[in-house]
Design a protein around this motif. Structure first.
Motif, short mmCIF file in Angstrom:
data_model
loop_
_atom_site.label_atom_id
_atom_site.label_comp_id
_atom_site.label_asym_id
_atom_site.label_seq_id
_atom_site.Cartn_x
_atom_site.Cartn_y
_atom_site.Cartn_z
N CYS A 15 1.08 -1.39 -0.03
CA CYS A 15 0.37 -0.40 0.15
C CYS A 15 1.13 0.66 -0.06
N PHE A 16 1.85 1.01 0.59
CA PHE A 16 2.75 2.65 0.82
C PHE A 16 3.61 2.66 -0.45
N LEU A 17 4.01 1.30 -1.36
CA LEU A 17 5.16 1.33 -2.32
C LEU A 17 3.44 1.78 -3.46
N LEU A 18 2.89 1.80 -3.23
CA LEU A 18 1.24 2.00 -4.48
C LEU A 18 1.23 3.71 -3.66
N SER A 19 1.33 4.23 -2.99
CA SER A 19 0.95 5.59 -2.57
C SER A 19 2.17 6.33 -3.50
N CYS A 20 3.35 5.74 -3.32
CA CYS A 20 4.39 6.31 -3.24
C CYS A 20 4.55 6.49 -4.92
N ALA A 21 3.52 5.38 -5.58
CA ALA A 21 4.07 5.74 -7.41
C ALA A 21 2.88 6.59 -7.67
N VAL A 22 1.45 6.54 -7.40
CA VAL A 22 0.55 6.75 -8.47
C VAL A 22 0.78 8.23 -7.40
N PRO A 23 0.75 9.57 -8.08
CA PRO A 23 0.77 10.99 -7.74
C PRO A 23 -0.19 11.76 -7.20
N MET A 24 -0.67 11.74 -6.10
CA MET A 24 -1.72 13.30 -5.87
C MET A 24 -2.14 13.89 -6.84
N GLN A 25 -3.49 14.13 -7.32
CA GLN A 25 -3.73 15.50 -7.99
C GLN A 25 -3.82 16.41 -7.59
N GLN A 26 -3.05 17.21 -8.10
CA GLN A 26 -2.91 18.36 -7.22
C GLN A 26 -3.99 20.05 -8.05
N THR A 27 -4.77 20.39 -7.59
CA THR A 27 -5.65 21.67 -8.63
C THR A 27 -4.47 22.29 -8.36
N THR A 28 -4.02 23.40 -9.36
CA THR A 28 -3.28 24.73 -8.62
C THR A 28 -4.48 25.80 -9.22
N GLN A 29 -4.53 27.23 -8.71
CA GLN A 29 -5.15 28.11 -8.38
C GLN A 29 -5.14 28.63 -9.78
N TYR A 46 -0.48 30.25 -10.99
CA TYR A 46 0.70 30.99 -10.36
C TYR A 46 0.89 29.91 -9.57
N ASN A 47 2.16 30.92 -9.43
CA ASN A 47 3.48 29.73 -8.49
C ASN A 47 3.21 30.25 -6.73
N GLU A 48 3.43 31.18 -6.65
CA GLU A 48 3.44 32.37 -5.51
C GLU A 48 2.46 33.62 -5.16
N GLU A 49 1.99 33.90 -3.94
CA GLU A 49 1.22 34.59 -3.81
C GLU A 49 2.02 35.61 -2.84
N SER A 50 1.32 36.39 -2.43
CA SER A 50 2.30 37.70 -1.85
C SER A 50 0.47 37.85 -1.09
N MET A 51 0.71 39.00 -0.31
CA MET A 51 -0.36 39.84 0.44
C MET A 51 -0.87 40.65 -0.40
N PHE A 52 0.11 40.84 -1.53
CA PHE A 52 0.08 42.27 -2.47
C PHE A 52 -0.61 41.65 -4.35
N GLU A 53 0.41 40.77 -4.47
CA GLU A 53 1.21 40.28 -5.57
C GLU A 53 0.34 38.27 -5.54
N TYR A 54 0.81 38.45 -6.87
CA TYR A 54 0.66 37.00 -7.49
C TYR A 54 2.01 37.10 -8.71
N ILE A 55 2.20 35.56 -8.36
CA ILE A 55 3.83 35.62 -9.10
C ILE A 55 4.35 34.10 -9.82
N VAL A 56 4.02 34.30 -11.39
CA VAL A 56 4.29 33.31 -12.85
C VAL A 56 5.63 33.22 -13.06
N GLN A 57 5.93 31.44 -12.85
CA GLN A 57 6.92 31.95 -13.60
C GLN A 57 6.63 31.29 -14.97
N VAL A 58 7.21 31.90 -15.78
CA VAL A 58 6.76 32.18 -17.40
C VAL A 58 7.64 31.22 -17.52
N ASP A 59 8.76 31.15 -17.85
CA ASP A 59 9.63 30.07 -18.01
C ASP A 59 11.30 29.96 -17.34
#
Length: 76
Positions: A15-29, A46-59
């Motif tokens: 069970c542990f090995l199977l849970s490691c092999a199947v990545p969790m489905q992540q929802t990105t906002q 977006y990749n990061e969020e601060s109090m006043f900004e969203y930061i996006v990794q373009v490349d």
């Protein structure tokens, strides 16, 4: 009793090995950012969020910063 313990350990290990092999489905906002005229500047995750900004990794070398006042979160 020893065979039962070995079977339990094998089951837990599998069970542990199977849970490691199947990545969790992540929802990105998702966000949508516009300029003062309503022109869409960016729509996507977006990749990061601060109090006043969203930061996006373009490349690998470029990051874009958008003011939260110009963006809205999109429903998932």
């Amino acid at each position: 009793m020893g065979a039962f313990n070995k079977m339990c350990i094998a089951l837990v290990s599998m069970c542990f090995l199977l849970s490691c092999a199947v990545p969790m489905q992540q929802t990105t906002q998702q966000i949508q950012c516009t300029d003062r005229n309503g022109q869409i500047l960016y729509a996507g995750p977006y990749n990061e969020e601060s109090m006043f900004e969203y930061i996006v990794q373009v490349d690998d070398f470029t990051r874009a910063v958008y003011r939260k006042g110009a963006c809205r979160e999109l429903p998932a």
